[in-house]
Design an enzyme around this catalytic site. Structure first.
Site, PDB file in Angstrom:
ATOM      1  CB  ILE A 187      -0.975  -0.011   1.195  1.00  0.00           C
ATOM      2  CG1 ILE A 187      -1.953  -1.194   1.042  1.00  0.00           C
ATOM      3  CG2 ILE A 187      -1.737   1.300   1.299  1.00  0.00           C
ATOM      4  CD1 ILE A 187      -2.867  -1.444   2.222  1.00  0.00           C
TER       5      ILE A 187
ATOM      6  CG  ASP B 218       9.439  -1.717   6.079  1.00  0.00           C
ATOM      7  OD1 ASP B 218       9.936  -2.576   6.837  1.00  0.00           O
ATOM      8  OD2 ASP B 218       8.447  -1.929   5.361  1.00  0.00           O
TER       9      ASP B 218
ATOM     10  NE  ARG C  66      -6.461  -5.469  10.338  1.00  0.00           N
ATOM     11  CZ  ARG C  66      -6.905  -5.265   9.099  1.00  0.00           C
ATOM     12  NH1 ARG C  66      -7.174  -4.041   8.680  1.00  0.00           N
ATOM     13  NH2 ARG C  66      -7.094  -6.269   8.261  1.00  0.00           N
TER      14      ARG C  66
ATOM     15  CG  ASP D  84     -10.746   3.175   7.021  1.00  0.00           C
ATOM     16  OD1 ASP D  84     -11.920   3.603   6.969  1.00  0.00           O
ATOM     17  OD2 ASP D  84     -10.392   2.100   6.503  1.00  0.00           O
TER      18      ASP D  84
ATOM     19  CD  GLU E 298     -12.294  -1.256  12.977  1.00  0.00           C
ATOM     20  OE1 GLU E 298     -12.885  -2.004  12.178  1.00  0.00           O
ATOM     21  OE2 GLU E 298     -11.157  -0.814  12.779  1.00  0.00           O
TER      22      GLU E 298
ATOM     23  CG  HIS F  52     -12.054  -1.438   8.627  1.00  0.00           C
ATOM     24  ND1 HIS F  52     -11.530  -2.194   9.625  1.00  0.00           N
ATOM     25  CD2 HIS F  52     -11.294  -1.719   7.534  1.00  0.00           C
ATOM     26  CE1 HIS F  52     -10.517  -2.904   9.184  1.00  0.00           C
ATOM     27  NE2 HIS F  52     -10.352  -2.628   7.899  1.00  0.00           N
TER      28      HIS F  52
HETATM   29  P1  NAD Z   1       2.560  -5.273   3.382  1.00  0.00           P
HETATM   30  O1  NAD Z   1       2.751  -6.571   4.081  1.00  0.00           O
HETATM   31  O2  NAD Z   1       2.748  -5.238   1.906  1.00  0.00           O
HETATM   32  O3  NAD Z   1       3.532  -4.179   4.044  1.00  0.00           O
HETATM   33  C1  NAD Z   1       3.680  -4.004   5.419  1.00  0.00           C
HETATM   34  C2  NAD Z   1       5.083  -3.466   5.666  1.00  0.00           C
HETATM   35  O4  NAD Z   1       5.191  -3.097   7.031  1.00  0.00           O
HETATM   36  C3  NAD Z   1       6.194  -4.496   5.380  1.00  0.00           C
HETATM   37  O5  NAD Z   1       7.093  -3.983   4.397  1.00  0.00           O
HETATM   38  C4  NAD Z   1       6.876  -4.660   6.744  1.00  0.00           C
HETATM   39  O6  NAD Z   1       8.282  -4.839   6.623  1.00  0.00           O
HETATM   40  C5  NAD Z   1       6.552  -3.335   7.416  1.00  0.00           C
HETATM   41  N1  NAD Z   1       6.670  -3.352   8.875  1.00  0.00           N
HETATM   42  C6  NAD Z   1       6.339  -4.356   9.734  1.00  0.00           C
HETATM   43  N2  NAD Z   1       6.604  -3.958  11.001  1.00  0.00           N
HETATM   44  C7  NAD Z   1       7.104  -2.687  10.937  1.00  0.00           C
HETATM   45  C8  NAD Z   1       7.553  -1.752  11.913  1.00  0.00           C
HETATM   46  N3  NAD Z   1       7.568  -2.039  13.220  1.00  0.00           N
HETATM   47  N4  NAD Z   1       7.965  -0.521  11.476  1.00  0.00           N
HETATM   48  C9  NAD Z   1       7.975  -0.208  10.158  1.00  0.00           C
HETATM   49  N5  NAD Z   1       7.590  -1.073   9.191  1.00  0.00           N
HETATM   50  C10 NAD Z   1       7.149  -2.297   9.582  1.00  0.00           C
HETATM   51  O7  NAD Z   1       1.109  -4.770   3.797  1.00  0.00           O
HETATM   52  P2  NAD Z   1       0.126  -3.808   2.994  1.00  0.00           P
HETATM   53  O8  NAD Z   1      -0.599  -4.611   1.964  1.00  0.00           O
HETATM   54  O9  NAD Z   1       0.855  -2.578   2.592  1.00  0.00           O
HETATM   55  O10 NAD Z   1      -0.957  -3.497   4.138  1.00  0.00           O
HETATM   56  C11 NAD Z   1      -0.609  -2.726   5.282  1.00  0.00           C
HETATM   57  C12 NAD Z   1      -1.756  -2.754   6.284  1.00  0.00           C
HETATM   58  O11 NAD Z   1      -2.959  -2.226   5.724  1.00  0.00           O
HETATM   59  C13 NAD Z   1      -2.132  -4.162   6.775  1.00  0.00           C
HETATM   60  O12 NAD Z   1      -2.084  -4.168   8.179  1.00  0.00           O
HETATM   61  C14 NAD Z   1      -3.582  -4.370   6.380  1.00  0.00           C
HETATM   62  O13 NAD Z   1      -4.300  -5.062   7.328  1.00  0.00           O
HETATM   63  C15 NAD Z   1      -4.079  -2.939   6.256  1.00  0.00           C
HETATM   64  N6  NAD Z   1      -5.227  -2.839   5.320  1.00  0.00           N
HETATM   65  C16 NAD Z   1      -6.299  -2.065   5.668  1.00  0.00           C
HETATM   66  C17 NAD Z   1      -7.387  -1.926   4.795  1.00  0.00           C
HETATM   67  C18 NAD Z   1      -8.563  -1.040   5.132  1.00  0.00           C
HETATM   68  O14 NAD Z   1      -9.629  -1.188   4.535  1.00  0.00           O
HETATM   69  N7  NAD Z   1      -8.434  -0.095   6.035  1.00  0.00           N
HETATM   70  C19 NAD Z   1      -7.375  -2.613   3.576  1.00  0.00           C
HETATM   71  C20 NAD Z   1      -6.256  -3.380   3.237  1.00  0.00           C
HETATM   72  C21 NAD Z   1      -5.184  -3.492   4.129  1.00  0.00           C
END
Ligand code: NAD
Length: 309
Positions: free
Chosen positions: A152, A171, A235, A259, A264, A283
């Site tokens: 994302i 990261d 989250r 969001d 929730e 959300h």
């Molecule tokens: P992703 O797995 O592609 O990326 C997550 C990144 O976070 C990874 O590169 C990881 O190395 C990094 N990370 C982990 N711990 C860390 C820390 N302590 N400090 C810094 N970086 C750290 O995930 P994504 O697809 O980009 O999704 C990210 C989040 O978005 C997920 O938690 C997912 O649940 C949430 N999400 C929310 C919605 C919504 O509707 N609000 C929809 C989709 C995803």
């Protein structure tokens, strides 16, 4: 072969399953009737769920013919993966299907943060035409700090760049940055504090785990610039909400777009509800028509692939 869908799926997903020759039983309310669900699952080769159906040992045990569970989304916390694995049942999900929707939500938060579109419109409806009161702010040449540099965050970085923003990120789990820098132009920093100190917008893109719980807390929120906005689409639980409400109340930061929340739906007494600079949505960042079509078709295809061997 037969596939049971126990929660909402978009029609395109059903069509895909039928095109592949499967008999589909679709009951979006089935997850609410546990007894019927456990009974029904016996006769199916595949089960497709969203995030409400509890796919636990009992359900897996009952699904004696099950070969695959499809999850219409990404989080797998409602599925007992270990038990599924032991029974030789594959679990597939909609990887990245809503990442673009989340990135667009983040951009809309950023773009709307300094333009008071809603309050200006409300003023007009009330008969007030005050241009000065609604003087806005540009995002051009402002800095966005991305916490987590996964799927994302990549999409946010690319979009922010197009608007002329400076993009920085943190990261600690990514060891090779070169391709991210080349692809997104993000300036990778060595610490969270460094990112917080220089960002006008801080957008969180990490999963919730012990290392990210309350990553944004009373201490780290103080590292942010006084007018900066915090955006959390990841989250609840990554942001300490009490500390955030205090930071907003005491004007340590400019505002927040949330969001996701620790609980929730939000409690009616929650302190954030008293903060006008906290914009809270239920959300929905990943929830668009396009992402749901993509999710439904992708999961239908993955389930078909497994069932057809
Ligand atoms: P992703 O797995 O592609 O990326 C997550 C990144 O976070 C990874 O590169 C990881 O190395 C990094 N990370 C982990 N711990 C860390 C820390 N302590 N400090 C810094 N970086 C750290 O995930 P994504 O697809 O980009 O999704 C990210 C989040 O978005 C997920 O938690 C997912 O649940 C949430 N999400 C929310 C919605 C919504 O509707 N609000 C929809 C989709 C995803």
């Amino acid at each position: 072969m037969r596939v049971l869908v126990s929660e909402v799926i978009w029609q395109e997903g059903i069509d895909e399953l039928k095109d592949q020759g499967f008999e589909v039983v679709y009951d979006e309310e089935l997850w609410t009737d546990r007894e019927r669900l456990v009974r029904s699952v016996k006769e199916f080769d595949g089960l497709i769920v969203r995030n409400q159906t509890k796919v636990d040992e009992e359900l897996l045990q009952s699904g004696e013919k099950l070969k695959v569970i499809g999850r219409l989304g990404v989080g797998l916390d409602n599925i007992n993966i270990k038990a599924a694995k032991e029974k030789g049942i594959d679990v597939v999900f909609a990887k990245n299907a809503n990442a673009t929707s989340v990135a667009e939500y983040v951009m809309s938060a950023i773009l709307s943060s300094n333009r008071s579109l809603f309050t200006a419109s409300q003023d007009v409806l009330k008969g007030t035409w005050d241009r000065r009161r609604h003087t806005g702010g540009e995002i051009y040449e402002k800095t966005i700090g991305l916490i987590g540099l996964g799927e994302i965050a990549h999409r946010v970085a690319k979009r922010a760049k197009v608007f002329g923003m400076d993009v920085v990120g943190y990261d600690p789990f990514i060891t090779e940055y070169e391709h991210i820098v080349a692809e997104t132009g993000v300036n990778v920093k060595n610490s969270l504090e460094e990112v917080l100190a220089i960002s006008d917008f801080v957008s969180i893109h990490v999963p919730l785990n012990p290392s990210t719980t309350y990553l944004l807390n009373s201490k780290t929120l103080k590292e942010m610039k006084p007018n900066a906005f915090l955006i959390n689409t990841s989250r609840g639980g990554i942001v300490d909400e009490e500390a955030l409400a205090k930071a907003l109340r005491e004007k340590h930061i400019g505002g927040a777009f949330l969001d996701v929340l620790e609980k929730e739906p939000i409690d009616s007494e929650h302190p954030l509800l008293l903060q006008p600079d906290a914009i809270i949505t239920p959300h929905i960042a990943g929830l668009t028509n396009e992402s749901q079509v993509r999710t439904s078709v992708l999961v239908a295809k993955e389930v078909s692939k497994i069932l057809k061997g």
